[in-house]
Design an enzyme around this catalytic site. Structure first.
Site, PDB file in Angstrom:
ATOM      1  N   HIS A  22      28.974 -11.266   2.048  1.00 54.04           N
ATOM      2  CA  HIS A  22      29.673 -11.893   0.725  1.00 54.04           C
ATOM      3  C   HIS A  22      31.425 -10.922   0.796  1.00 54.04           C
ATOM      4  CE1 HIS A  22      25.612 -12.836  -2.407  1.00 54.04           C
ATOM      5  NE2 HIS A  22      26.966 -14.191  -1.690  1.00 54.04           N
ATOM      6  N   LYS A  46      19.997 -20.340 -12.906  1.00 55.95           N
ATOM      7  CA  LYS A  46      19.080 -20.338 -11.724  1.00 55.95           C
ATOM      8  C   LYS A  46      18.823 -18.506 -12.773  1.00 55.95           C
ATOM      9  CE  LYS A  46      21.501 -20.136  -7.542  1.00 55.95           C
ATOM     10  NZ  LYS A  46      22.729 -20.600  -6.221  1.00 55.95           N
ATOM     11  N   ARG A  95      28.037 -20.891   6.235  1.00 58.85           N
ATOM     12  CA  ARG A  95      27.607 -19.868   6.850  1.00 58.85           C
ATOM     13  C   ARG A  95      27.354 -21.112   8.395  1.00 58.85           C
ATOM     14  NH1 ARG A  95      23.870 -17.595   2.447  1.00 58.85           N
ATOM     15  NH2 ARG A  95      24.602 -19.526   1.600  1.00 58.85           N
ATOM     16  N   SER A 133      21.417 -14.025  -0.130  1.00 58.37           N
ATOM     17  CA  SER A 133      20.450 -13.066  -0.872  1.00 58.37           C
ATOM     18  C   SER A 133      19.425 -12.839  -1.589  1.00 58.37           C
ATOM     19  CB  SER A 133      21.125 -13.250  -2.483  1.00 58.37           C
ATOM     20  OG  SER A 133      22.743 -13.153  -2.714  1.00 58.37           O
TER      21      SER A 133
END
Ligand SMILES: Nc1ncnc2c1ncn2[C@@H]1O[C@H](COP(=O)(O)OP(=O)(O)O)[C@@H](O)[C@H]1O
Ligand SMILES: [Mg+2]
Length: 170
Positions: A22, A46, A95, A133
């Site tokens: 990030h 979430k 990614r 994360s």
């Protein structure tokens, strides 16, 4: 003389917690805009490990020297937040191919809802391509080494949070 409009970009995400992946996107994107707003999404569906305040604080701590980077939380539709801030560009990171489908869908939906808003993508730096994360939380939870994977400023805080959770479960 016509004064040029300030270019404002929004980099939205969960940042639960911030990783070096990030941070790299923040550093690179900040060079494209007069102001880059990192938008931490408050998403009730979430379940997050870190509170909104903790996540915002982490990012503020790690972007302290970056004068054109601001961190804010937001709720609701991203395109509304973008408009409200006077921005016209959404920044996201990619990614792997696995990110692509979801990101394409989101970019198209946002374009559909707001024609004047574009999404731009930064390819991950190869050194961060395996970072998320979730993997940080997994490693830290099991006492693994997260140094070098997240900014040094927040390493202790992540371990402390994990310790707190384990203690609470006892
Ligand atoms: N290691 C990384 N390298 C590059 N981009 C990343 C990396 N990890 C996450 N990102 C990107 O950062 C953005 C925010 O990610 P994340 O915090 O997971 O929020 P979200 O819940 O919106 O996916 C996404 O565009 C994601 O693809
Ligand atoms: Mg994600």
């Amino acid at each position: 003389m016509k004064t040029q409009k300030k270019r404002i970009g929004v980099y939205p995400g969960s940042f639960d917690p911030l990783t070096n992946g990030h941070l790299d996107i923040i550093i690179r994107a900040s060079k494209l805009f007069d102001l880059l707003i990192v938008g931490v999404l408050k998403n009730d569906s979430k379940k997050a490990l870190f509170t909104m305040d903790e996540r915002v604080e982490h990012i503020r701590k790690c972007t302290k020297g970056m004068e054109n980077v601001k961190v804010e939380m937001f709720e609701g539709l991203l395109v509304d937040f973008v408009k409200q801030k006077g921005a016209d560009t959404i920044v996201r990171g990619l990614r792997a191919v696995s990110d692509y489908e979801y990101e394409l869908q989101m970019a198209m939906l946002n374009k559909h809802m707001s024609q004047e808003t574009d999404t731009i993508f930064f390819m991950t730096d190869i050194h961060n391509s395996f970072l998320s994360s979730s993997v940080i939380k997994d490693i830290a939870q099991h006492g693994g080494n997260i140094h070098g994977l997240v900014p040094e400023e927040i390493v202790d805080d992540i371990y402390a949070k994990m310790k707190g959770i384990k203690t609470a479960k006892l």
